[in-house]
Write a protein that holds these residues in place. Structure first.
Motif, mmCIF file in Angstrom:
data_model
loop_
_atom_site.group_PDB
_atom_site.id
_atom_site.type_symbol
_atom_site.label_atom_id
_atom_site.label_comp_id
_atom_site.label_asym_id
_atom_site.label_seq_id
_atom_site.Cartn_x
_atom_site.Cartn_y
_atom_site.Cartn_z
ATOM 1 N N PHE A 30 51.953 5.553 -37.991
ATOM 2 C CA PHE A 30 53.366 5.213 -38.131
ATOM 3 C C PHE A 30 53.722 4.943 -39.586
ATOM 4 O O PHE A 30 53.084 4.132 -40.253
ATOM 5 N N SER A 31 54.751 5.617 -40.062
ATOM 6 C CA SER A 31 55.330 5.343 -41.373
ATOM 7 C C SER A 31 56.815 5.113 -41.162
ATOM 8 O O SER A 31 57.503 5.972 -40.601
ATOM 9 N N GLY A 32 57.292 3.965 -41.587
ATOM 10 C CA GLY A 32 58.696 3.637 -41.406
ATOM 11 C C GLY A 32 58.902 2.142 -41.427
ATOM 12 O O GLY A 32 58.108 1.395 -42.004
ATOM 13 N N MET A 33 59.977 1.686 -40.765
ATOM 14 C CA MET A 33 60.349 0.282 -40.764
ATOM 15 C C MET A 33 60.689 -0.158 -39.348
ATOM 16 O O MET A 33 61.351 0.562 -38.603
ATOM 17 N N ILE A 34 60.211 -1.346 -38.975
ATOM 18 C CA ILE A 34 60.560 -1.960 -37.694
ATOM 19 C C ILE A 34 61.176 -3.320 -37.988
ATOM 20 O O ILE A 34 60.610 -4.113 -38.739
ATOM 21 N N ASP A 35 62.337 -3.591 -37.395
ATOM 22 C CA ASP A 35 63.023 -4.870 -37.569
ATOM 23 C C ASP A 35 63.350 -5.414 -36.182
ATOM 24 O O ASP A 35 64.198 -4.849 -35.484
#
Length: 123
Positions: A110-115
């Motif tokens: 996984f590459s990205g952002m989790i909020d």
């Protein structure tokens, strides 16, 4: 000094290749990840039956996949969502018996952002 920088670069490269890089804490701050692989687990305790518990937020994925699952105190999955390439809104919540609810996040390169933010409420 150059040797120290070389060793540091090798350590960062090894961590990136095995576990991925993660900056933040998923349920408190936006978390940025690069090539993250593995599983994270978060626990939420309820003291009354039928109290709603869960998470809301978003994920922005440039590569890989993140699968989020919410389990009740008996271990049954009560909610789930998968984040694939793109931007997604997340809303996982459930209610039932009092006890420990678990949020499990499976990361696959996984590459990205989790909020995510915790959500609680009554019936």
């Amino acid at each position: 000094m150059r040797l120290l920088l070389l060793v540091l670069a090798l350590v960062v490269a090894a961590v990136y290749a095995t576990f991925g890089l993660r900056f933040g804490y998923v349920t408190l701050t936006p978390t940025y990840m690069w090539h993250a692989t593995g599983q994270n687990s978060y626990s939420y305790r309820t003291y009354e039956a039928k109290q709603v518990v869960g998470v809301q937020g978003s994920c922005k994925v440039s590569n890989g996949r993140a699968t989020l699952r919410l389990y009740d105190p008996r271990g049954a999955q009560i909610a789930g969502q998968t984040c694939q390439k793109g931007q997604w809104a997340l809303n996982l919540s459930g209610s039932g018996a009092a006890g420990n609810y678990r949020l499990v996040i499976d990361l696959e390169k996984f590459s990205g952002m989790i909020d995510l933010k915790e959500v609680r409420g009554g019936e």
